[in-house]
Design a protein around this motif. Structure first.
Motif, mmCIF file in Angstrom:
data_model
loop_
_atom_site.group_PDB
_atom_site.id
_atom_site.type_symbol
_atom_site.label_atom_id
_atom_site.label_comp_id
_atom_site.label_asym_id
_atom_site.label_seq_id
_atom_site.Cartn_x
_atom_site.Cartn_y
_atom_site.Cartn_z
ATOM 1 N N ALA A 20 28.757 47.532 -36.633
ATOM 2 C CA ALA A 20 28.409 47.977 -35.236
ATOM 3 C C ALA A 20 27.077 47.116 -34.777
ATOM 4 C CB ALA A 20 28.103 49.441 -35.038
ATOM 5 N N LEU A 21 26.245 46.974 -35.357
ATOM 6 C CA LEU A 21 25.091 46.249 -35.199
ATOM 7 C C LEU A 21 25.404 44.750 -34.927
ATOM 8 C CD1 LEU A 21 22.120 47.725 -37.130
ATOM 9 C CD2 LEU A 21 22.575 48.187 -34.829
ATOM 10 N N ASP A 22 26.225 44.192 -35.626
ATOM 11 C CA ASP A 22 26.713 42.854 -35.704
ATOM 12 C C ASP A 22 27.420 42.526 -34.451
ATOM 13 O OD1 ASP A 22 26.902 40.512 -37.066
ATOM 14 O OD2 ASP A 22 28.397 40.913 -38.436
ATOM 15 N N THR A 23 27.962 43.220 -33.813
ATOM 16 C CA THR A 23 28.516 42.988 -32.411
ATOM 17 C C THR A 23 27.383 42.829 -31.363
ATOM 18 O OG1 THR A 23 28.689 45.383 -31.852
ATOM 19 C CG2 THR A 23 30.673 44.687 -32.975
ATOM 20 N N LEU A 24 26.153 43.328 -31.455
ATOM 21 C CA LEU A 24 25.257 42.961 -30.418
ATOM 22 C C LEU A 24 24.748 41.414 -30.414
ATOM 23 C CD1 LEU A 24 22.899 45.946 -31.347
ATOM 24 C CD2 LEU A 24 24.638 45.806 -29.436
ATOM 25 N N ASP A 25 24.550 40.895 -29.238
ATOM 26 C CA ASP A 25 24.239 39.363 -29.093
ATOM 27 C C ASP A 25 22.884 39.449 -28.976
ATOM 28 O OD1 ASP A 25 26.886 38.727 -28.884
ATOM 29 O OD2 ASP A 25 26.859 39.154 -26.512
ATOM 30 N N ASP A 26 21.818 40.403 -28.878
ATOM 31 C CA ASP A 26 20.497 39.952 -28.678
ATOM 32 C C ASP A 26 19.739 40.010 -30.123
ATOM 33 O OD1 ASP A 26 21.084 40.477 -26.087
ATOM 34 O OD2 ASP A 26 20.231 42.450 -25.960
ATOM 35 N N LEU A 27 20.544 40.380 -31.150
ATOM 36 C CA LEU A 27 19.917 40.284 -32.570
ATOM 37 C C LEU A 27 19.756 38.750 -32.908
ATOM 38 C CD1 LEU A 27 21.682 43.022 -34.423
ATOM 39 C CD2 LEU A 27 19.324 43.343 -33.585
ATOM 40 N N PRO A 28 18.498 38.662 -33.707
ATOM 41 C CA PRO A 28 18.401 37.139 -34.264
ATOM 42 C C PRO A 28 19.361 36.872 -35.368
ATOM 43 C CG PRO A 28 16.277 38.572 -34.469
ATOM 44 C CD PRO A 28 17.376 39.506 -33.893
ATOM 45 N N SER A 29 19.677 35.752 -35.578
ATOM 46 C CA SER A 29 20.623 35.109 -36.430
ATOM 47 C C SER A 29 20.505 35.675 -37.927
ATOM 48 C CB SER A 29 20.715 33.711 -36.171
ATOM 49 O OG SER A 29 19.692 33.026 -36.689
ATOM 50 N N LYS A 30 19.137 35.779 -38.357
ATOM 51 C CA LYS A 30 18.682 36.071 -39.367
ATOM 52 C C LYS A 30 19.060 37.581 -39.721
ATOM 53 C CE LYS A 30 14.288 37.829 -40.787
ATOM 54 N NZ LYS A 30 13.127 37.624 -40.823
ATOM 55 N N TRP A 31 19.203 38.311 -38.845
ATOM 56 C CA TRP A 31 19.707 39.770 -39.230
ATOM 57 C C TRP A 31 21.181 39.628 -39.207
ATOM 58 C CZ3 TRP A 31 17.402 44.670 -38.690
ATOM 59 C CH2 TRP A 31 16.365 44.770 -38.733
ATOM 60 N N ASN A 32 22.015 38.676 -38.493
ATOM 61 C CA ASN A 32 23.412 38.791 -38.733
ATOM 62 C C ASN A 32 23.734 38.241 -39.976
ATOM 63 O OD1 ASN A 32 23.886 39.790 -36.160
ATOM 64 N ND2 ASN A 32 23.986 37.829 -35.245
ATOM 65 N N THR A 33 22.893 37.185 -40.652
ATOM 66 C CA THR A 33 23.176 36.828 -41.918
ATOM 67 C C THR A 33 23.013 37.921 -43.274
ATOM 68 O OG1 THR A 33 22.409 34.567 -41.207
ATOM 69 C CG2 THR A 33 22.543 34.942 -43.368
ATOM 70 N N SER A 34 21.879 38.599 -42.599
ATOM 71 C CA SER A 34 21.660 39.671 -43.733
ATOM 72 C C SER A 34 22.745 40.709 -43.635
ATOM 73 C CB SER A 34 20.497 40.441 -43.215
ATOM 74 O OG SER A 34 19.327 39.584 -43.541
ATOM 75 N N PHE A 35 23.264 41.051 -42.333
ATOM 76 C CA PHE A 35 24.395 42.093 -42.295
ATOM 77 C C PHE A 35 25.801 41.572 -43.133
ATOM 78 C CE2 PHE A 35 22.765 43.530 -37.955
ATOM 79 C CZ PHE A 35 21.673 44.468 -38.595
ATOM 80 N N ASP A 36 25.963 40.167 -42.904
ATOM 81 C CA ASP A 36 27.054 39.641 -43.616
ATOM 82 C C ASP A 36 27.259 39.660 -44.839
ATOM 83 O OD1 ASP A 36 28.054 38.960 -41.087
ATOM 84 O OD2 ASP A 36 27.392 36.896 -41.147
ATOM 85 N N LEU A 37 25.685 39.423 -45.516
ATOM 86 C CA LEU A 37 25.474 39.589 -47.264
ATOM 87 C C LEU A 37 25.754 40.917 -47.402
ATOM 88 C CD1 LEU A 37 24.797 38.189 -49.738
ATOM 89 C CD2 LEU A 37 22.283 38.730 -49.100
ATOM 90 N N PHE A 38 25.361 41.808 -46.586
ATOM 91 C CA PHE A 38 25.251 43.344 -47.244
ATOM 92 C C PHE A 38 26.959 43.815 -47.354
ATOM 93 C CE2 PHE A 38 25.958 47.770 -45.995
ATOM 94 C CZ PHE A 38 25.087 48.447 -47.140
ATOM 95 N N GLU A 39 27.558 43.257 -46.121
ATOM 96 C CA GLU A 39 29.055 43.664 -46.111
ATOM 97 C C GLU A 39 29.807 42.909 -47.070
ATOM 98 O OE1 GLU A 39 30.221 42.641 -42.100
ATOM 99 O OE2 GLU A 39 28.823 44.205 -41.173
#
Length: 102
Positions: free
Chosen positions: A55-74
């Protein structure tokens, strides 16, 4: 009359812990081995965690560092889910209901 399953496993049955299949059956299905209830809670945590990160990965306002962390967790969660599922299928043949599937 059709046969209706009332449980995912045979109630009260424990596999032969001296075999690999029996050990994993007791750990994953019967939950009679130390740490198995914790592992089940951990899997539930991963399910909730991957839902939140998705759900958080769909937000555009998050820094790319967070998206990378989410991808790794998933990715790690999917690997753990895959191993757990394979062990559940492997150990299910220990249950008397599925003894013919060996």
């Amino acid at each position: 009359a059709p046969i209706v399953e009332r449980a995912l496993r045979t109630p009260g049955f424990e596999g032969d812990s001296s075999t690999s299949r029996g050990y994993w059956y007791n750990f994953l299905h019967a939950q009679s081995i130390r740490g198995s209830v914790f592992f089940d809670m951990f899997i539930n945590f991963l399910v909730v965690g991957t839902t939140i990160t998705f759900a958080l990965d769909t937000l555009d306002d998050l820094p790319s560092k967070w998206n990378t962390s989410f991808d790794l967790f998933e990715f790690v969660a999917v690997v753990i889910f895959t191993v757990e599922y394979a062990l559940r299928v492997y150990s299910a043949a220990e249950d008397p209901k599925f003894v013919d599937s060996r």
